[in-house]
Design an enzyme around this catalytic site. Structure first.
Site, PDB file in Angstrom:
ATOM      1  N   LYS A   1      48.613  42.742  41.976  1.00  0.00           N
ATOM      2  CA  LYS A   1      48.693  41.981  40.729  1.00  0.00           C
ATOM      3  C   LYS A   1      50.135  41.787  40.269  1.00  0.00           C
ATOM      4  CE  LYS A   1      44.361  41.001  39.973  1.00  0.00           C
ATOM      5  NZ  LYS A   1      43.888  39.595  39.956  1.00  0.00           N
TER       6      LYS A   1
ATOM      7  N   ASP B   1      35.599  31.088  50.427  1.00  0.00           N
ATOM      8  CA  ASP B   1      36.254  32.382  50.627  1.00  0.00           C
ATOM      9  C   ASP B   1      37.751  32.101  50.597  1.00  0.00           C
ATOM     10  OD1 ASP B   1      37.476  34.670  51.594  1.00  0.00           O
ATOM     11  OD2 ASP B   1      36.086  34.957  53.262  1.00  0.00           O
TER      12      ASP B   1
ATOM     13  N   ASN C   1      40.565  32.942  39.771  1.00  0.00           N
ATOM     14  CA  ASN C   1      40.000  34.160  39.205  1.00  0.00           C
ATOM     15  C   ASN C   1      39.579  35.163  40.273  1.00  0.00           C
ATOM     16  OD1 ASN C   1      38.160  35.805  37.223  1.00  0.00           O
ATOM     17  ND2 ASN C   1      36.795  35.071  38.841  1.00  0.00           N
TER      18      ASN C   1
ATOM     19  N   THR D   1      33.091  43.870  32.553  1.00  0.00           N
ATOM     20  CA  THR D   1      32.521  43.193  33.710  1.00  0.00           C
ATOM     21  C   THR D   1      32.120  44.231  34.755  1.00  0.00           C
ATOM     22  OG1 THR D   1      34.663  42.981  34.817  1.00  0.00           O
ATOM     23  CG2 THR D   1      34.024  41.203  33.313  1.00  0.00           C
TER      24      THR D   1
ATOM     25  N   TYR E   1      45.841  47.757  43.978  1.00  0.00           N
ATOM     26  CA  TYR E   1      45.517  46.718  43.000  1.00  0.00           C
ATOM     27  C   TYR E   1      46.748  46.375  42.156  1.00  0.00           C
ATOM     28  CZ  TYR E   1      42.857  44.223  39.403  1.00  0.00           C
ATOM     29  OH  TYR E   1      42.383  43.265  38.536  1.00  0.00           O
TER      30      TYR E   1
END
Length: 227
Positions: free
Chosen positions: A140, A49, A72, A171, A136
């Site tokens: 990023k 984790d 990733n 994905t 998000y």
């Protein structure tokens, strides 16, 4: 021979990174919170984790032969910045702090193994914000500029730091989002080929290239599509 550690290797891009590296003859530590969920024959599975400092330290001690670190692991909660702060913090904890924690733990490992390479999976959303992706995008953006700073800080030990930017890949994370999606296997091949050539930033698709180019233009033109 390359020895790699891939975080978030149980699904999505992480699974494809680990599989492609195995196909290329690398030794691969495939890491995930639940290692039993990793289906990668030939990989060395690892419970990890990235938000747990003790787990990160244990991984660095166990995988002392790594010369390629693929950061990733990431999450997308859909949290707006003015919404639930727990969601915002969760994205920063994984996408920024978790990645930085991995780099801090593995930098000495990479140095001992000749310098090596770090691949940080960012996003086209490093360079813009969109409705439903506020937290998000911020996480990023931080991930991208973290790569730039780490590249400078790790230059003396000859560690290459490569930042990866893409739009939608086909994905689980993008399952509910409409729009063209890139084959994740092709994403991974593009990234690994570019990394092997010494590229420090990989812009995977045309959408990401357009977004990056738009930074030099009047932002009103870009954001008109959302307002």
């Amino acid at each position: 021979m390359t020895t790699a550690l891939v975080t978030g290797a149980n699904r999505g891009l992480g699974h494809h990174f680990a599989a492609e590296l195995l196909a290329r003859g690398a030794t691969v530590y495939a890491a995930a919170r639940e290692p039993a969920s990793i289906d990668l024959p030939g990989a060395r599975t690892l419970a990890l984790d990235v938000t747990d400092p003790e787990a990160v330290a244990a991984a660095a001690e166990l995988a002392g032969d790594v010369d390629l670190l693929v950061n990733n692991a990431g999450i997308s909660t859909g949290s707006p910045l003015l919404g639930d702060l727990d969601g915002v913090r969760a994205e920063m904890d994984v996408n920024f702090w978790g990645t930085l924690s991995m780099v801090r733990a593995f930098a000495p490992v990479l140095a001992a193994n000749g310098g090596g390479t770090i691949v940080n999976v960012a996003s086209a959303l490093s360079w813009f914000a969109a409705p439903g992706a506020g937290a998000y995008a911020v996480s990023k953006a931080a991930n991208w500029n973290m790569s730039n700073a780490l590249r400078l800080e790790l230059a003396a030990q000859r560690t290459q730091v490569t930042s990866v930017h893409l739009g939608l890949a086909d994905t689980d994370m993008a399952r509910a989002i409409d729009g063209p999606k890139t084959d994740p296997a092709q994403v991974v091949r593009t990234v690994l080929d570019a990394t092997a050539q010494g590229e420090i930033e990989v812009v995977v698709d045309a959408w990401s290239a357009m977004v990056k180019a738009s930074l030099a233009e009047d932002p009103r033109a870009f954001y008109a599509r959302f307002l």
